[in-house]
Design a protein around this motif. Structure first.
Motif, short mmCIF file in Angstrom:
data_model
loop_
_atom_site.label_atom_id
_atom_site.label_comp_id
_atom_site.label_asym_id
_atom_site.label_seq_id
_atom_site.Cartn_x
_atom_site.Cartn_y
_atom_site.Cartn_z
N GLY A 64 -12.96 1.82 3.84
CA GLY A 64 -13.30 2.44 5.12
C GLY A 64 -12.52 1.84 6.26
N LEU A 65 -12.45 0.50 6.26
CA LEU A 65 -11.73 -0.18 7.33
C LEU A 65 -10.27 0.22 7.36
N VAL A 66 -9.66 0.16 6.15
CA VAL A 66 -8.24 0.50 6.07
C VAL A 66 -8.04 1.96 6.52
N SER A 67 -8.95 2.84 6.05
CA SER A 67 -8.83 4.24 6.44
C SER A 67 -8.92 4.38 7.95
N PHE A 68 -9.88 3.66 8.53
CA PHE A 68 -10.06 3.75 9.96
C PHE A 68 -8.79 3.31 10.69
N ALA A 69 -8.24 2.19 10.23
CA ALA A 69 -7.00 1.69 10.84
C ALA A 69 -5.90 2.73 10.69
N CYS A 70 -5.82 3.29 9.46
CA CYS A 70 -4.79 4.31 9.22
C CYS A 70 -4.98 5.49 10.16
N ILE A 71 -6.25 5.91 10.34
CA ILE A 71 -6.53 7.08 11.19
C ILE A 71 -6.14 6.80 12.63
#
Lengths: 458, 221
Positions: free
Chosen positions: A164-171
Motif C-alpha cells: 500500500g505504501l509503495v503504491s501510494f508513493a507511486c501514485i
C-alpha cells in the motif's frame, strides 16, 4: 475544466485502477503462495514425523503386547521425534500433546493414510493443523502437528501495508508526473490560444509556432494556414474599403467642380447687375455643367449597378461591330476619324447592350487619342475583339491605373473633350462581368491596342 | 489709385468665368491662366499682382508648387480647391497661403476673403471711388462731385459696404449682420431707414436700387 486537467484526471483514474487491480492481484497471489508454502512445510514435517514414528513403533512393538504396553511404547516412540507442536491421538485418547487444544476435535480424521489439514483462527491466533491417520499393529493412531502461523499472517499483513505504501508513493509520483507531462504536452495549445487571441485583437501578422510533429503541431499548421487566409481576406477587405473610400472621394471631387460653377454662376446671376451677353454666358455655363452632371450620374449609376451576374446570350460578333459602327458613325465623322471593322463568323456569349457600351467607350477613347484623318479599327477573331488606334498612346507607367474610376492621363485635355474618367472603369467592369480579360498595349506617339479576350467558347 | 490686380489660376473655364465676372464688377483687375507651368512663365514677365487665387489641381505645376513663385514675387495667395481633406488644407496654409477656400463656395464669401487678405497686406485702396463719389476710409469723409456730404457713422459703413460690392445685390440680413452686428435686436426695417437716408443725402435715387424681397444694390453701369 482545462484540457490538461481533464487529461490528468483521466490518467490518474486509469493509473489508480491499474495500480489498485495489480496490487490486489499481487497481494492475493502472494498471500496464497505464502500460505501454501507454510502448509507444504507443515505437511512435510507431519509426514516426516509420522514416518519416523511409524517406523519406530513397528520396529519395537509387536501385536502381542497388551494395550497399555502398546500405548506406552507409542508414547515413547512419538516423544522421540515429537516437537513442541506434535500431537498423537488414538481413539479419542490423547497419547502425547504439548499444545493446549485438542486437534482431533477440530480436524477429525476419518480415512486412513490420507493427510488432511485445517487452517483457522483460535483465541486470536492463526493456527494450522495437519494430521493423518495410520494403522499400526491393528491400532489406529492420528498424528497431528499444530502450528501457530500468526507470524505468517502478520508478515502477510505487513506485506500488504508495504504494498500500500509503495503504491501510494507511486501514485503520488505518478500524479505529479502526469500533471507535469500533460501541461508540457498541452503547452503548444496554450501558445496557439495566445496566438489566436492576438489575431482576434487585430494583430493579423501573428503566427503560431510549429514545434511538434503531432496533432497539436498539425493543428498549429492548419491554424497558420487559416490565419494566412484570414489575413489575406482582411487585407482584401481593407483594400476594398480603401478603394471604395477613394472612389467616393473621387466622386465627390468630380461633383464639386461642376457644382462650384453652377453655384458660382447662379449666385452671380442672382445678385450681380451685368449686361445681357454676360448673363447669357453664365446661363450657358450653368446649363452645360448641369448636363455634364447628368452624364456623370448616368455613368456612375451604370458603373455601380452593373451586376457581376448578367444574362449572357449567344451573339454574332459581326452584328455587334456593325451596331457599334452605326451608333458611332456620326460622332466620328464630325471628328474626321475613320472607323474600320473586320470580323469573322464567331459567336460569343455576351450581353449585347453592355458589350456595345464597352466597345463604344473604347472607340470613343481611341477617337479622342487620334488626330483628324486617322483611323480606328475594330477587329475580331475567334474569342478576341481588338480596338486599335494610331493616336497619342498611353505612357507605360499609367497603363495599370487607367481602369481606375476617374483616373485620367491628361486631365485637362480629357475634360476638354468631355471625358469623365469613367469610360475605361466601366469597360473593365463590363469585361469582368463577361469573364473577359481586357488588356492595353500602347506605344507613345504610335497608338494603342485594346484587346478584349473572352473565355474560350465551346 | 489703380484698382487691385488679381491673378486667377483655374483650369475649369466655367469656374474661372464666374470668378472673372465677379472680380470685374467688384472693380478688380484680373488675369486668368489655366496651367501651372504657364503661370510660372507668365510671372517672369508680369508679376505686379496684389494677390493670387490658385486652384490646387491644375495641369503642369500644381497650386502648392506655384507657392514658391508667389513667395518670390511677394504675392499673397488664396487657394481655391475641391480638396477638402484636412491634410491638404494644412499643407496649403503651412506653405504660406493666406487663406484656403473649399469648392463649392459662395461668391460673396470669396469677395470678402479677398478683401480681408488685401486689407491685411495693406494693399486695399484707402479711397473708394464710384462715379463721381469718393470715399476716404481713413478720414471717414464722403464727397460727391467734390462736395462734402455729412453721413452718420452707420450710414457711412452702409455706404462703404454697398460701394465695395457694387453691382451686386446685398441681402438685407447680410447688411444688418455686417454693420449692426449679429447681436443687433432691431429688424431689417432699420436697414431700409438708413438706405433712405443715404439716398436722400447723396442723391442716389437712381443708382441705389431696391431689389424686391432681397436687398439693395449700388450700380455704376
Amino acid at each position: 475544466m482545462r484540457l490538461w486537467q481533464k487529461i490528468s484526471l483521466i490518467c490518474v483514474i486509469a493509473m489508480l485502477l491499474i495500480v489498485g487491480t495489480c496490487n490486489t492481484i499481487l497481494i492475493v497471489v502472494s498471500k496464497d503462495n505464502i500460505l501454501k508454502l507454510t502448509q507444504n512445510s507443515a505437511m512435510t514435517e507431519q509426514s516426516n514425523l509420522q514416518a519416523s514414528f511409524s517406523g519406530m513403533v513397528t520396529y519395537y512393538s509387536d501385536d502381542n503386547m497388551d494395550d497399555a504396553a502398546k500405548r506406552s511404547m507409542a508414547k515413547y516412540c512419538f516423544a522421540r521425534f515429537a516437537g513442541s507442536e506434535s500431537v498423537l491421538v488414538s481413539d479419542n485418547d490423547t497419547i502425547y500433546s504439548n499444545v493446549s487444544l485438542s486437534p482431533e476435535k477440530i480436524l477429525p480424521l476419518t480415512s486412513i493414510n490420507k493427510q488432511e489439514h485445517y487452517m483457522g483462527e483460535m483465541d486470536g491466533r492463526n493456527i494450522l493443523i495437519t494430521g493423518e491417520k495410520v494403522t499400526l499393529l491393528s491400532k489406529e493412531y492420528s498424528v497431528y502437528t499444530v502450528q501457530d502461523i500468526t507470524s505468517v499472517y502478520d508478515s502477510i499483513n505487513k506485506m500488504i501495508w508495504e504494498f500500500g505504501l509503495v503504491s501510494f508513493a507511486c501514485i503520488v509520483l505518478g500524479i505529479t508526473l502526469i500533471v507535469f507531462l500533460t501541461r508540457f504536452a498541452t503547452r503548444p495549445l496554450k501558445s496557439l490560444g495566445n496566438t489566436a487571441r492576438c489575431i482576434a485583437k487585430g494583430d493579423y501578422d501573428e503566427r503560431a509556432e510549429v514545434s511538434t510533429n503531432d496533432e497539436v503541431g498539425e493543428l498549429a499548421q492548419d491554424f497558420n494556414v487559416m490565419a494566412e487566409a484570414v489575413q489575406s481576406n482582411i487585407n482584401e477587405l481593407k483594400e476594398n474599403a480603401e478603394r471604395q473610400l477613394l472612389f467616393i472621394g473621387s466622386i465627390t471631387h468630380e461633383f464639386k467642380t461642376p457644382l462650384t460653377s453652377v453655384i458660382g454662376h447662379s449666385e452671380t446671376l442672382l445678385y450681380t447687375k451685368m449686361p445681357e451677353d454676360i448673363m447669357q454666358k453664365s446661363l450657358t455655363h450653368i446649363h452645360e455643367q448641369c448636363k455634364w452632371l447628368e452624364r456623370l450620374t448616368q455613368k456612375l449609376l451604370r458603373l455601380i449597378t452593373l451586376q457581376e451576374q448578367i444574362d449572357l446570350e449567344e451573339g454574332l460578333v459581326c452584328e455587334l461591330l456593325s451596331a457599334v459602327k452605326n451608333s458611332m458613325e456620326e460622332t466620328l465623322r464630325q471628328r474626321e476619324i475613320i472607323l474600320q471593322t473586320a470580323c469573322d463568323n464567331s459567336q460569343l456569349l455576351m450581353d449585347f447592350d453592355l458589350m456595345q457600351s464597352l466597345l463604344i467607350n473604347l472607340v470613343d477613347n481611341a477617337a479622342k487619342a487620334s488626330k483628324p484623318g486617322q483611323s480606328v479599327q475594330i477587329t475580331s477573331y475567334r474569342n478576341v475583339i481588338e480596338v486599335i488606334d494610331h493616336g497619342i498612346g498611353i505612357p507605360k507607367e499609367e497603363i495599370s491605373r487607367i481602369t481606375e474610376p476617374f483616373y485620367m492621363v491628361d486631365r485637362s485635355r480629357n475634360k476638354l473633350k468631355g471625358g469623365s474618367g469613367l469610360g475605361l472603369a466601366l469597360a473593365k467592369r463590363i469585361a469582368d462581368a463577361h469573364g473577359a480579360q481586357i488588356a492595353f498595349e500602347s506605344i507613345l506617339g504610335q497608338g494603342t491596342t485594346v484587346k478584349v479576350t473572352f473565355p474560350v467558347y465551346k | 489709385m489703380a484698382s487691385n490686380r488679381i491673378l486667377v489660376v483655374e483650369d475649369d473655364k466655367a469656374i474661372s468665368d464666374f470668378i472673372a465676372i465677379n472680380l470685374q464688377y467688384t472693380g478688380y483687375e484680373y488675369v486668368v491662366i489655366s496651367d501651372g507651368n504657364e503661370t510660372a512663365l507668365y510671372l517672369e514677365q508680369d508679376h505686379s499682382f496684389d494677390m493670387a487665387l490658385l486652384d490646387v489641381m491644375i495641369p503642369g505645376m500644381d497650386g502648392f508648387e506655384l507657392m514658391e513663385y508667389m513667395k518670390k514675387y511677394n504675392i499673397p495667395v488664396i487657394y481655391l480647391t475641391a480638396k477638402s481633406d484636412v491634410s491638404s488644407k494644412i499643407q496649403g496654409l503651412r506653405g504660406g497661403a493666406e487663406d484656403y477656400i473649399i469648392k463649392p463656395f459662395e461668391v460673396l464669401e470669396l469677395l470678402v476673403r479677398i478683401e480681408k487678405v488685401l486689407d491685411r497686406m495693406g494693399k486695399l485702396n484707402k479711397i473708394l471711388r464710384i462715379k463721381d463719389i469718393s470715399i476716404d476710409l481713413e478720414n471717414h469723409t464722403v464727397t460727391r462731385s467734390g462736395k462734402d456730404i455729412a453721413l452718420k457713422p452707420l450710414e457711412f459703413d452702409l455706404l462703404v459696404m454697398l460701394v465695395k460690392y457694387k453691382n451686386r445685390t446685398i441681402p438685407r440680413d447680410r447688411l444688418l449682420n455686417e454693420i449692426w452686428g449679429v447681436d443687433f435686436f432691431g429688424g431689417t426695417r432699420t436697414v431700409d431707414v438708413h438706405i433712405a437716408q443715404i439716398r436722400k443725402k447723396m442723391n442716389l435715387h437712381e443708382e441705389l436700387k431696391s431689389i424686391p424681397k432681397i436687398g439693395y444694390r449700388l450700380e455704376d453701369l
